[in-house]
Design a protein around this motif. Structure first.
Motif, PDB file in Angstrom:
ATOM      1  N   LYS A  35       0.818  -1.218   0.000  1.00 36.53           N
ATOM      2  CA  LYS A  35       0.000   0.000   0.000  1.00 36.53           C
ATOM      3  C   LYS A  35       0.847   1.261   0.000  1.00 36.53           C
ATOM      4  O   LYS A  35       0.509   2.250  -0.644  1.00 36.53           O
ATOM      5  CB  LYS A  35      -0.933  -0.007   1.215  1.00 36.53           C
ATOM      6  CG  LYS A  35      -2.115  -0.952   1.038  1.00 36.53           C
ATOM      7  CD  LYS A  35      -2.917  -1.080   2.311  1.00 36.53           C
ATOM      8  CE  LYS A  35      -3.953  -2.192   2.170  1.00 36.53           C
ATOM      9  NZ  LYS A  35      -4.480  -2.625   3.456  1.00 36.53           N
ATOM     10  N   THR A  36       1.951   1.235   0.734  1.00 35.37           N
ATOM     11  CA  THR A  36       2.777   2.440   0.817  1.00 35.37           C
ATOM     12  C   THR A  36       3.700   2.591  -0.381  1.00 35.37           C
ATOM     13  O   THR A  36       4.314   3.639  -0.564  1.00 35.37           O
ATOM     14  CB  THR A  36       3.639   2.419   2.100  1.00 35.37           C
ATOM     15  OG1 THR A  36       4.396   1.206   2.102  1.00 35.37           O
ATOM     16  CG2 THR A  36       2.763   2.484   3.332  1.00 35.37           C
ATOM     17  N   GLY A  37       3.807   1.534  -1.175  1.00 37.07           N
ATOM     18  CA  GLY A  37       4.656   1.624  -2.365  1.00 37.07           C
ATOM     19  C   GLY A  37       6.134   1.514  -2.061  1.00 37.07           C
ATOM     20  O   GLY A  37       6.972   1.819  -2.910  1.00 37.07           O
ATOM     21  N   VAL A  38       6.478   1.100  -0.847  1.00 38.89           N
ATOM     22  CA  VAL A  38       7.897   0.974  -0.479  1.00 38.89           C
ATOM     23  C   VAL A  38       8.592  -0.022  -1.392  1.00 38.89           C
ATOM     24  O   VAL A  38       9.672   0.243  -1.931  1.00 38.89           O
ATOM     25  CB  VAL A  38       8.036   0.510   0.996  1.00 38.89           C
ATOM     26  CG1 VAL A  38       9.477   0.188   1.336  1.00 38.89           C
ATOM     27  CG2 VAL A  38       7.503   1.585   1.919  1.00 38.89           C
ATOM     28  N   ALA A  39       7.955  -1.153  -1.606  1.00 43.17           N
ATOM     29  CA  ALA A  39       8.564  -2.190  -2.436  1.00 43.17           C
ATOM     30  C   ALA A  39       8.677  -1.722  -3.877  1.00 43.17           C
ATOM     31  O   ALA A  39       9.690  -1.955  -4.546  1.00 43.17           O
ATOM     32  CB  ALA A  39       7.722  -3.457  -2.353  1.00 43.17           C
ATOM     33  N   GLU A  40       7.662  -1.025  -4.341  1.00 35.95           N
ATOM     34  CA  GLU A  40       7.650  -0.542  -5.731  1.00 35.95           C
ATOM     35  C   GLU A  40       8.780   0.454  -5.968  1.00 35.95           C
ATOM     36  O   GLU A  40       9.456   0.426  -7.001  1.00 35.95           O
ATOM     37  CB  GLU A  40       6.294   0.118  -6.006  1.00 35.95           C
ATOM     38  CG  GLU A  40       6.060   0.555  -7.414  1.00 35.95           C
ATOM     39  CD  GLU A  40       5.719  -0.582  -8.350  1.00 35.95           C
ATOM     40  OE1 GLU A  40       5.899  -0.403  -9.556  1.00 35.95           O
ATOM     41  OE2 GLU A  40       5.321  -1.666  -7.874  1.00 35.95           O
ATOM     42  N   ALA A  41       8.998   1.321  -4.973  1.00 38.58           N
ATOM     43  CA  ALA A  41      10.010   2.365  -5.117  1.00 38.58           C
ATOM     44  C   ALA A  41      11.416   1.794  -5.195  1.00 38.58           C
ATOM     45  O   ALA A  41      12.312   2.401  -5.780  1.00 38.58           O
ATOM     46  CB  ALA A  41       9.900   3.332  -3.943  1.00 38.58           C
ATOM     47  N   ALA A  42      11.599   0.622  -4.596  1.00 37.94           N
ATOM     48  CA  ALA A  42      12.933   0.019  -4.573  1.00 37.94           C
ATOM     49  C   ALA A  42      13.310  -0.622  -5.906  1.00 37.94           C
ATOM     50  O   ALA A  42      14.446  -1.007  -6.108  1.00 37.94           O
ATOM     51  CB  ALA A  42      12.995  -1.025  -3.464  1.00 37.94           C
ATOM     52  N   LYS A  43      12.366  -0.700  -6.811  1.00 42.65           N
ATOM     53  CA  LYS A  43      12.646  -1.357  -8.095  1.00 42.65           C
ATOM     54  C   LYS A  43      13.515  -0.466  -8.978  1.00 42.65           C
ATOM     55  O   LYS A  43      13.319   0.741  -9.029  1.00 42.65           O
ATOM     56  CB  LYS A  43      11.331  -1.653  -8.826  1.00 42.65           C
ATOM     57  CG  LYS A  43      10.610  -2.867  -8.299  1.00 42.65           C
ATOM     58  CD  LYS A  43       9.223  -2.940  -8.831  1.00 42.65           C
ATOM     59  CE  LYS A  43       9.164  -3.101 -10.329  1.00 42.65           C
ATOM     60  NZ  LYS A  43       7.784  -3.162 -10.819  1.00 42.65           N
ATOM     61  N   PRO A  44      14.460  -1.077  -9.716  1.00 39.94           N
ATOM     62  CA  PRO A  44      15.289  -0.255 -10.600  1.00 39.94           C
ATOM     63  C   PRO A  44      14.473   0.254 -11.794  1.00 39.94           C
ATOM     64  O   PRO A  44      13.539  -0.407 -12.240  1.00 39.94           O
ATOM     65  CB  PRO A  44      16.373  -1.240 -11.063  1.00 39.94           C
ATOM     66  CG  PRO A  44      15.770  -2.595 -10.892  1.00 39.94           C
ATOM     67  CD  PRO A  44      14.806  -2.486  -9.757  1.00 39.94           C
ATOM     68  N   ALA A  45      14.834   1.438 -12.262  1.00 39.79           N
ATOM     69  CA  ALA A  45      14.133   2.004 -13.420  1.00 39.79           C
ATOM     70  C   ALA A  45      14.510   1.233 -14.678  1.00 39.79           C
ATOM     71  O   ALA A  45      15.648   0.791 -14.820  1.00 39.79           O
ATOM     72  CB  ALA A  45      14.505   3.462 -13.576  1.00 39.79           C
ATOM     73  N   ILE A  46      13.539   1.050 -15.560  1.00 35.60           N
ATOM     74  CA  ILE A  46      13.793   0.319 -16.802  1.00 35.60           C
ATOM     75  C   ILE A  46      13.650   1.294 -17.966  1.00 35.60           C
ATOM     76  O   ILE A  46      12.725   2.102 -18.006  1.00 35.60           O
ATOM     77  CB  ILE A  46      12.803  -0.848 -16.966  1.00 35.60           C
ATOM     78  CG1 ILE A  46      12.942  -1.817 -15.792  1.00 35.60           C
ATOM     79  CG2 ILE A  46      13.043  -1.597 -18.273  1.00 35.60           C
ATOM     80  CD1 ILE A  46      11.931  -2.943 -15.784  1.00 35.60           C
ATOM     81  N   ALA A  47      14.590   1.203 -18.895  1.00 35.39           N
ATOM     82  CA  ALA A  47      14.556   2.084 -20.070  1.00 35.39           C
ATOM     83  C   ALA A  47      13.321   1.789 -20.914  1.00 35.39           C
ATOM     84  O   ALA A  47      12.821   0.663 -20.922  1.00 35.39           O
ATOM     85  CB  ALA A  47      15.812   1.876 -20.888  1.00 35.39           C
ATOM     86  N   ILE A  48      12.848   2.801 -21.594  1.00 34.68           N
ATOM     87  CA  ILE A  48      11.699   2.637 -22.487  1.00 34.68           C
ATOM     88  C   ILE A  48      12.212   2.478 -23.918  1.00 34.68           C
ATOM     89  O   ILE A  48      13.168   3.150 -24.326  1.00 34.68           O
ATOM     90  CB  ILE A  48      10.765   3.858 -22.384  1.00 34.68           C
ATOM     91  CG1 ILE A  48      10.244   4.011 -20.951  1.00 34.68           C
ATOM     92  CG2 ILE A  48       9.602   3.754 -23.366  1.00 34.68           C
ATOM     93  CD1 ILE A  48       9.408   2.849 -20.438  1.00 34.68           C
ATOM     94  N   ALA A  49      11.582   1.582 -24.641  1.00 35.27           N
ATOM     95  CA  ALA A  49      11.996   1.315 -26.027  1.00 35.27           C
ATOM     96  C   ALA A  49      11.948   2.610 -26.832  1.00 35.27           C
ATOM     97  O   ALA A  49      10.967   3.354 -26.765  1.00 35.27           O
ATOM     98  CB  ALA A  49      11.072   0.271 -26.645  1.00 35.27           C
ATOM     99  N   ASN A  50      13.013   2.849 -27.567  1.00 34.82           N
ATOM    100  CA  ASN A  50      13.103   4.112 -28.297  1.00 34.82           C
ATOM    101  C   ASN A  50      13.886   3.905 -29.588  1.00 34.82           C
ATOM    102  O   ASN A  50      14.471   2.836 -29.812  1.00 34.82           O
ATOM    103  CB  ASN A  50      13.801   5.156 -27.412  1.00 34.82           C
ATOM    104  CG  ASN A  50      13.415   6.568 -27.786  1.00 34.82           C
ATOM    105  OD1 ASN A  50      12.892   6.806 -28.881  1.00 34.82           O
ATOM    106  ND2 ASN A  50      13.668   7.513 -26.897  1.00 34.82           N
ATOM    107  N   ASP A  51      13.914   4.964 -30.394  1.00 36.57           N
ATOM    108  CA  ASP A  51      14.695   4.909 -31.626  1.00 36.57           C
ATOM    109  C   ASP A  51      16.179   4.818 -31.292  1.00 36.57           C
ATOM    110  O   ASP A  51      16.597   5.143 -30.178  1.00 36.57           O
ATOM    111  CB  ASP A  51      14.440   6.178 -32.448  1.00 36.57           C
ATOM    112  CG  ASP A  51      12.959   6.378 -32.718  1.00 36.57           C
ATOM    113  OD1 ASP A  51      12.311   5.405 -33.122  1.00 36.57           O
ATOM    114  OD2 ASP A  51      12.451   7.498 -32.507  1.00 36.57           O
ATOM    115  N   ALA A  52      16.935   4.443 -32.301  1.00 37.74           N
ATOM    116  CA  ALA A  52      18.382   4.355 -32.109  1.00 37.74           C
ATOM    117  C   ALA A  52      18.971   5.759 -31.927  1.00 37.74           C
ATOM    118  O   ALA A  52      18.395   6.751 -32.374  1.00 37.74           O
ATOM    119  CB  ALA A  52      19.004   3.684 -33.322  1.00 37.74           C
TER     120      ALA A  52
END
Lengths: 232, 439
Positions: A35-52
């Motif tokens: 509920k507090t999002g503590v676990a979610e916040a600990a996740k590493p950021a993932i790059a978004i698919a983009n052009d070269a």
């Protein structure tokens, strides 16, 4: 026996209560983290698919291309297509040589499609080279066609001829690949003879007429084509 | 009969129960930690409660993510872990064993009878789970093995308690028949060693062991049931609501790829789904296996988008995460109607393919493996058209602004959250695609 039974019952109750408490606490702790999002916040950021994004995408290069894209109808919902020489000159806001230098890193990625004098008709070698470059898209988003005309003739005539050459390339791609949204992928620039003429050294690039003599006049009867690996 | 001799089964049952409780609690603790929808390390060890280890927990994770780890998984997120029932049951057996151990000959004859009846049930459950581990999952987790061993010990202790009691009963019957004042009779043939006259506890005033009411067994069974069910009920009562999280991971903005570059697998008219997968990604393999095990994959009208995390063809990476994935992806594209078979082959051979790609021969090893299993694809794999098609698949991810990660699965156009793709899979599928029948 009585004492043993009491001890057994007491032990059982204690164990059950302990287990139940531990389980309940564990679930509640997980619920709080959820509920507090503590676990979610600990996740590493993932790059978004983009052009070269190739190393040649310098800020100056991207600035010019971005202006061209905005003004020449590739971005947004405008129906307008392509840029005229005057537009390019104003948009680029740089000298002829600097403009050409921006495309130097595309020497291997792109190709120079050559035309006959006063003609916008593609020959077989030109068509084959366009196809070869087109299918080698990889992560690029935009395909640029920079058409030129030699200095022979009036500026108006050359501007028109250059425009036709750019369109020839576009129509060839359109006929062959029938891809939707082609107008959102292909950027056309027709330079006439007022701006950014090519020097003889461009004859050493990947040209469609390798077996023919190449001079400054000939290399400007052309359309430079290339995918551009930049995030624009 | 010496009380020391007759009490060892109860002592063994107590030890086995405490051991089983420790392993079951450890497994349950790991399970409950995952209720926050994140991935945590597991206590996968023969020493219950040993520190959680990263990477050394493959078998335990396989077991935990499998459909066999929990009950009612489509009704509750993650379901109710079966180890939770073991926690309650082993707690009961520990308390009961302690009672039998302390009571000795004063415990009614119904006690060892009940122990025989109930004490072997954990073993029966363990045999079933062991068979599933071996035959369905292909691995046995250490924590599970700990529970199996505890169950075996408890069953041995239960049987032993019953056997010892039967011997005592025969001895008691024999002693009752004899006069209390008379000297102890010679042992009947075959019982000399088991009941030597010199070890009789109370030879002068013989008091036979009480039988106890048959209702005792019923009462203990009810108590066992209560012990087994109570933690599960408390577990359910404490579970948070997950329904709000299921649809919060995004939508497929542009589901249609207009050039027809994507692959279609599965039956037409089934549940529409789009899967972004990398054939050499272990998580993709695991999710595929889970979907197959759930009986869900065969019902999907699936669009397959190959998303190799290999910089050889994927411009979004500066180094390969799964070297050789581009080559295998091209082989899948070139197989068209058998694309799913090639993908499943790649999953099966994944470890070998990844090892080979990183060894001396590099991609040539992958090429050789493909050529051996799927001959005739070389020209297609090397063609520009195949490269172009793969580019279009990767561009489909760009057009939809997806994270550079695999696997990603969309049911309809709703993304199945990564967090719901393991223990919460059955629940999430039930909520997002209720028409899908699960095993």
């Amino acid at each position: 026996m009585k004492h043993a039974a009491i001890v057994g019952i007491a032990t059982g109750c204690l164990m059950l209560a302990g287990s139940a408490f531990a389980v309940h606490s564990g679930v509640e702790a997980a619920a709080i983290r959820l509920k507090t999002g503590v676990a979610e916040a600990a996740k590493p950021a993932i790059a978004i698919a983009n052009d070269a994004e190739a190393p040649y995408c310098t800020p100056a290069f991207k600035q010019v291309l971005q202006r061209v894209l905005n003004a020449c109808g590739l971005t947004g919902g405008e129906s307008r297509r392509g840029c005229q020489p005057a537009d390019v000159k104003n948009l680029a806001s740089i000298s002829d040589d600097d403009f050409n230098a921006l495309f130097t890193p595309l020497r291997e990625r792109g190709a120079v499609i050559m035309f006959d004098d006063a003609s916008e008709k593609l020959d077989d070698a030109g068509k084959a080279l366009i196809e070869d470059r087109w299918v080698d898209r990889r992560g690029a988003r935009y395909f640029f066609v920079v058409a030129r005309a030699s200095k022979t003739g009036t500026p108006e005539y050359n501007r028109s001829l250059s425009h036709k050459r750019a369109n020839s390339v576009l129509f060839d791609i359109s006929d062959k690949f029938k891809e939707p949204d082609l107008d959102k992928k292909v950027g056309l620039l027709w330079l006439g003879n007022e701006f950014a003429q090519l020097g003889k050294d461009y004859c050493a690039w990947n040209v469609s007429r390798k077996d023919r003599q190449c001079a400054a006049e000939a290399i400007n009867r052309s359309a430079f084509v290339s995918w551009v690996d930049c995030q624009l | 009969m010496s009380s020391r001799t007759s009490r060892w089964p109860a002592a063994l049952a107590l030890v086995a129960s405490i051991l089983g409780l420790a392993f079951a609690a450890s497994s349950t603790f790991d399970y409950t930690r995952h209720l926050d929808r994140q991935v945590h390390d597991l206590h996968c060890s023969f020493i219950p409660g040993a520190e959680a280890a990263q990477g050394a927990d493959t078998a335990c994770r396989t077991a935990m993510y499998s459909p066999y780890a929990a009950l009612f998984r489509d009704a509750y997120w993650g379901g109710i872990p079966i180890s939770l029932f073991a926690v309650g049951a082993f707690s009961f057996f520990a308390a009961f064993s302690l009672y039998v151990l302390l009571a000795g000959r004063n415990a009614p004859r119904r006690a060892p009878q009940f122990l025989l009846l109930a004490g072997v049930t954990p073993l029966l459950a363990s045999i079933a789970m062991f068979a599933i581990s071996l035959l369905k999952l292909g691995s046995i987790c250490k924590t599970c093995a700990g529970i199996y061993i505890s169950s075996i010990l408890l069953a041995i202790a239960s049987i032993a308690a019953f056997v010892v009691d039967r011997r005592e009963a025969r001895t008691d019957a024999f002693l009752s028949a004899a006069s209390p004042a008379a000297p102890p009779p010679a042992s009947p043939p075959g019982e000399v060693a088991a009941v030597p006259p010199t070890v009789i506890d109370e030879p002068s005033v013989f008091a036979p062991r009480p039988a106890g009411s048959p209702l005792l067994i019923l009462g203990w069974l009810v108590a066992l049931g209560l012990f087994a069910v109570t933690p599960a009920l408390l577990y359910i009562s404490a579970l948070p609501s997950y329904s709000g999280y299921l649809t919060g991971c995004g939508k497929l903005e542009k589901p249609i790829e207009s050039t027809g570059a994507l692959l279609q697998v599965g039956p037409r008219g089934g549940q529409p789904a789009t899967l972004f997968v990398d054939p050499l990604c272990p998580t993709c393999k695991a999710l595929h296996q889970r979907l197959v095990a759930e009986g869900v994959f065969e019902q999907l009208d699936a669009t397959l988008v190959l998303f190799p995390l290999d910089s050889d063809c994927n411009w979004m990476l500066d180094r390969p995460m799964h070297k050789g994935a581009c080559l295998v992806s091209k082989a899948i594209l070139c197989s068209e109607h058998r694309a799913l078979s090639v993908l499943e082959w790649a999953y099966e051979e994944q470890e070998t393919l990844l090892q080979n790609a990183s060894s001396g021969g590099g991609l040539a090893n992958i090429q050789a493996a493909i050529r051996q299993r799927w001959p005739g694809l070389d020209a297609c794999i090397e063609s520009k058209q195949t490269q172009q098609r793969l580019d279009k698949m990767l561009r489909h991810a760009v057009d939809n602004k997806l994270p550079v990660s695999t696997p990603q699965i969309f049911l309809g156009d709703t993304k199945l959250c990564d967090e719901d793709s393991d223990i919460g899979l059955a629940y999430a599928i039930h909520k997002l695609a209720p028409q899908l029948r699960q095993r």
